[in-house]
Motif scaffolding. Structure first.
Motif, mmCIF file in Angstrom:
data_model
loop_
_atom_site.group_PDB
_atom_site.id
_atom_site.type_symbol
_atom_site.label_atom_id
_atom_site.label_comp_id
_atom_site.label_asym_id
_atom_site.label_seq_id
_atom_site.Cartn_x
_atom_site.Cartn_y
_atom_site.Cartn_z
ATOM 1 N N GLY A 53 0.765 -1.234 0.000
ATOM 2 C CA GLY A 53 0.000 0.000 0.000
ATOM 3 C C GLY A 53 0.794 1.282 0.000
ATOM 4 N N PRO A 54 1.774 1.455 0.892
ATOM 5 C CA PRO A 54 2.403 2.763 1.055
ATOM 6 C C PRO A 54 3.156 3.293 -0.150
ATOM 7 C CG PRO A 54 2.739 1.422 3.014
ATOM 8 C CD PRO A 54 2.157 0.528 1.970
ATOM 9 N N VAL A 55 3.478 2.462 -1.131
ATOM 10 C CA VAL A 55 4.191 2.981 -2.300
ATOM 11 C C VAL A 55 3.241 3.590 -3.328
ATOM 12 C CG1 VAL A 55 6.040 1.293 -1.978
ATOM 13 C CG2 VAL A 55 4.193 0.781 -3.583
ATOM 14 N N HIS A 56 1.940 3.540 -3.068
ATOM 15 C CA HIS A 56 0.940 4.068 -4.000
ATOM 16 C C HIS A 56 0.432 5.431 -3.538
ATOM 17 C CE1 HIS A 56 0.332 0.222 -6.183
ATOM 18 N NE2 HIS A 56 0.555 -0.338 -5.007
ATOM 19 N N THR A 99 2.053 -3.494 4.216
ATOM 20 C CA THR A 99 3.244 -2.678 3.980
ATOM 21 C C THR A 99 4.311 -3.406 3.196
ATOM 22 O OG1 THR A 99 4.286 -3.367 6.055
ATOM 23 C CG2 THR A 99 2.890 -1.397 6.129
ATOM 24 N N GLY A 100 4.173 -4.741 3.012
ATOM 25 C CA GLY A 100 5.277 -5.487 2.429
ATOM 26 C C GLY A 100 6.452 -5.531 3.399
ATOM 27 N N PRO A 159 9.788 6.687 1.784
ATOM 28 C CA PRO A 159 10.580 6.312 2.965
ATOM 29 C C PRO A 159 10.050 5.039 3.635
ATOM 30 C CG PRO A 159 9.193 8.219 3.453
ATOM 31 C CD PRO A 159 9.075 7.966 1.980
ATOM 32 N N PHE A 160 10.891 4.019 3.681
ATOM 33 C CA PHE A 160 10.497 2.735 4.264
ATOM 34 C C PHE A 160 10.133 2.887 5.737
ATOM 35 C CE2 PHE A 160 11.664 -1.529 6.020
ATOM 36 C CZ PHE A 160 10.759 -2.294 5.291
ATOM 37 N N LYS A 161 10.825 3.765 6.453
ATOM 38 C CA LYS A 161 10.564 3.929 7.887
ATOM 39 C C LYS A 161 9.198 4.549 8.165
ATOM 40 C CE LYS A 161 15.390 4.207 9.392
ATOM 41 N NZ LYS A 161 16.417 5.038 10.081
ATOM 42 N N GLN A 162 8.600 5.178 7.165
ATOM 43 C CA GLN A 162 7.297 5.807 7.342
ATOM 44 C C GLN A 162 6.145 4.917 6.861
ATOM 45 O OE1 GLN A 162 6.700 8.687 8.776
ATOM 46 N NE2 GLN A 162 8.791 9.388 9.053
ATOM 47 N N ARG A 163 6.435 3.656 6.541
ATOM 48 C CA ARG A 163 5.459 2.821 5.844
ATOM 49 C C ARG A 163 4.171 2.615 6.635
ATOM 50 N NH1 ARG A 163 9.551 -0.120 7.879
ATOM 51 N NH2 ARG A 163 9.217 -2.159 8.852
ATOM 52 N N TYR A 164 4.249 2.514 7.951
ATOM 53 C CA TYR A 164 3.034 2.251 8.723
ATOM 54 C C TYR A 164 2.130 3.482 8.778
ATOM 55 C CZ TYR A 164 5.742 -1.828 10.053
ATOM 56 O OH TYR A 164 6.491 -2.977 10.024
ATOM 57 N N ARG A 165 2.729 4.664 8.976
ATOM 58 C CA ARG A 165 1.913 5.885 8.955
ATOM 59 C C ARG A 165 1.335 6.130 7.565
ATOM 60 N NH1 ARG A 165 5.608 10.133 12.554
ATOM 61 N NH2 ARG A 165 5.243 9.133 14.578
ATOM 62 N N LEU A 166 2.132 5.844 6.541
ATOM 63 C CA LEU A 166 1.632 5.978 5.176
ATOM 64 C C LEU A 166 0.437 5.058 4.936
ATOM 65 C CD1 LEU A 166 5.055 6.148 3.323
ATOM 66 C CD2 LEU A 166 3.211 7.801 2.971
ATOM 67 N N LEU A 167 0.528 3.844 5.405
ATOM 68 C CA LEU A 167 -0.564 2.886 5.206
ATOM 69 C C LEU A 167 -1.850 3.366 5.863
ATOM 70 C CD1 LEU A 167 -1.503 0.083 4.184
ATOM 71 C CD2 LEU A 167 -0.791 -0.830 6.414
ATOM 72 N N GLU A 168 -1.748 3.844 7.083
ATOM 73 C CA GLU A 168 -2.935 4.300 7.798
ATOM 74 C C GLU A 168 -3.599 5.465 7.075
ATOM 75 O OE1 GLU A 168 -1.716 5.141 11.777
ATOM 76 O OE2 GLU A 168 -1.204 3.050 12.225
ATOM 77 N N ARG A 175 -6.547 16.797 4.959
ATOM 78 C CA ARG A 175 -5.274 17.456 5.286
ATOM 79 C C ARG A 175 -4.515 16.548 6.236
ATOM 80 N NH1 ARG A 175 -9.290 21.453 6.089
ATOM 81 N NH2 ARG A 175 -9.430 22.892 4.310
ATOM 82 N N GLY A 176 -3.564 15.793 5.682
ATOM 83 C CA GLY A 176 -2.846 14.811 6.473
ATOM 84 C C GLY A 176 -1.359 15.074 6.509
ATOM 85 N N ARG A 177 -0.644 14.107 7.033
ATOM 86 C CA ARG A 177 0.807 14.203 7.133
ATOM 87 C C ARG A 177 1.467 14.097 5.758
ATOM 88 N NH1 ARG A 177 4.449 12.589 11.476
ATOM 89 N NH2 ARG A 177 6.516 12.090 10.654
#
Length: 347
Positions: free
Chosen positions: A78-81, A107-108, A120-129, A147-149
């Motif tokens: 998900g987070p790479v999209h 997140t893979g 950024p791989f370290k941000q993958r969980y916040r990106l997914l949410e 309006r998000g992060r």
């Protein structure tokens, strides 16, 4: 009880046309054998193996579906999209499947996929949410402000809505406690990974239920991924499974899948897999599934009918055998209810 399949990769040495034919044959054989969920995962720039991208592939396969069969992604990275692109593509796919899409997402586990996308791989969980939050708005609202992060959308119109409202079911993949709690908060179910034992899963389901109930969210049966191999007996099943799966297990361990020990996979393969793979003669396999269903609130059970290198005939034969020996005999099996599971749990 319902059963499904995971459609995976194939060595890049095989032609793309042969690979597509394999997928079509797999869908035909799976439906003939009584499977009602057809799913595929996602990878990018994968070394040695070809992963067809799931959304265009599933749109093609949707033309082959029987009316009662569902199709899904298990799982998208998900987070790479970007959420607008992914959200509109998935909404379109839900329309194409006439409301029979399941969105499996996670997140893979490969940093290289994120590096290639500039994410950024370290941000993958916040990106997914946040990705799930934005897509859910796009699917259910006429105009969206967010309006998000990571993403901002100002009063934008939406033009592609899925048939399923307020959204297609979201199956969230996770391996550890934090991820399971995230699945409870942001998904509709947690998809249980195939490398975890029943005892490990029990404790994670308790955490999942606790998180859901604290938010007043519904509890639904959890999709369970499991590898399965039928043999003349247990030893024959192990031998057959090692012949097709050992190389892939070694590749997973080499790529950093944390639930697998590379040395153990290369050495004592049988002892590595026997606590989480369904192995044995037909009766033993049915008994193992029945025991899992007695203990856990699961459904559907998803298995992999094809390992890289198997051809269409081998895959169809596997599906015919599992359909005859497992799916048909266990069609009336009722897994444990969530209410019953919680009555005996420590939640």
């Amino acid at each position: 009880m319902e059963f499904g399949i995971l459609m995976g990769d194939q060595p890049v040495g095989s032609s793309p046309a042969e690979h597509l034919d394999l997928m079509l044959r797999k869908v035909e054989a799976a439906q003939r054998a009584g499977f009602t969920y057809l799913t595929i995962g996602q990878h990018f720039l994968y070394d040695g193996y070809r992963w067809f991208q799931p959304i265009p592939l599933l749109a093609r396969l949707a033309a082959e579906l029987d009316e009662h069969v569902k199709i899904g992604t298990t799982v998208l990275v998900g987070p790479v999209h970007h959420p607008v692109i992914l959200g509109e593509e998935l909404a379109t796919l839900d329309v194409v499947t006439r409301g029979r899409l399941v969105v499996g997402i996670g997140t893979g586990y490969l940093p290289a996929e994120y590096e290639a996308m500039g994410v950024p791989f370290k941000q993958r969980y916040r990106l997914l949410e946040e990705l799930i939050e934005v897509m859910s708005k796009l699917w259910s609202q006429e105009r969206v402000t967010h309006r998000g992060r990571f993403w901002t959308i100002e009063d934008a119109p939406t033009h592609v809505h899925p048939i399923q409202q307020p959204r297609p079911p979201i199956w969230l993949g996770a391996m550890k406690e934090t991820g399971v709690r995230r699945a409870a908060r942001h998904g509709d179910v947690w998809t249980i990974t195939p490398q975890q034992t029943v005892e490990q899963v029990k404790s994670l389901i308790e955490l999942y239920a606790q998180e859901r109930m604290s938010r007043g969210l519904e509890l639904s049966p959890l999709p369970l991924r499991r590898e399965l191999m039928i043999g003349a007996d247990f030893d024959d099943a192990v031998t057959r499974f090692a012949a097709v799966a050992r190389g892939k297990y070694e590749a997973y361990a080499g790529r950093g899948m944390t639930l697998l020990d590379g040395d153990a996979v290369r050495g004592e393969f049988a002892s590595t897999v026997q606590d989480h793979v369904i192995l044995g003669d037909p009766g033993q396999c049915r008994a193992q599934i029945a025991r899992i269903a007695e203990e856990l609130p699961i459904g559907p059970l998803l298995i992999r009918p094809h390992w890289p290198g198997m051809d269409a005939e081998q895959t169809a034969a596997y599906l015919d055998e599992v359909g005859r020996e497992v799916v048909a005999p266990l069609r009336d099996l009722r897994p444990r209810s969530f209410a019953d599971f919680l009555d005996s749990a420590t939640v």
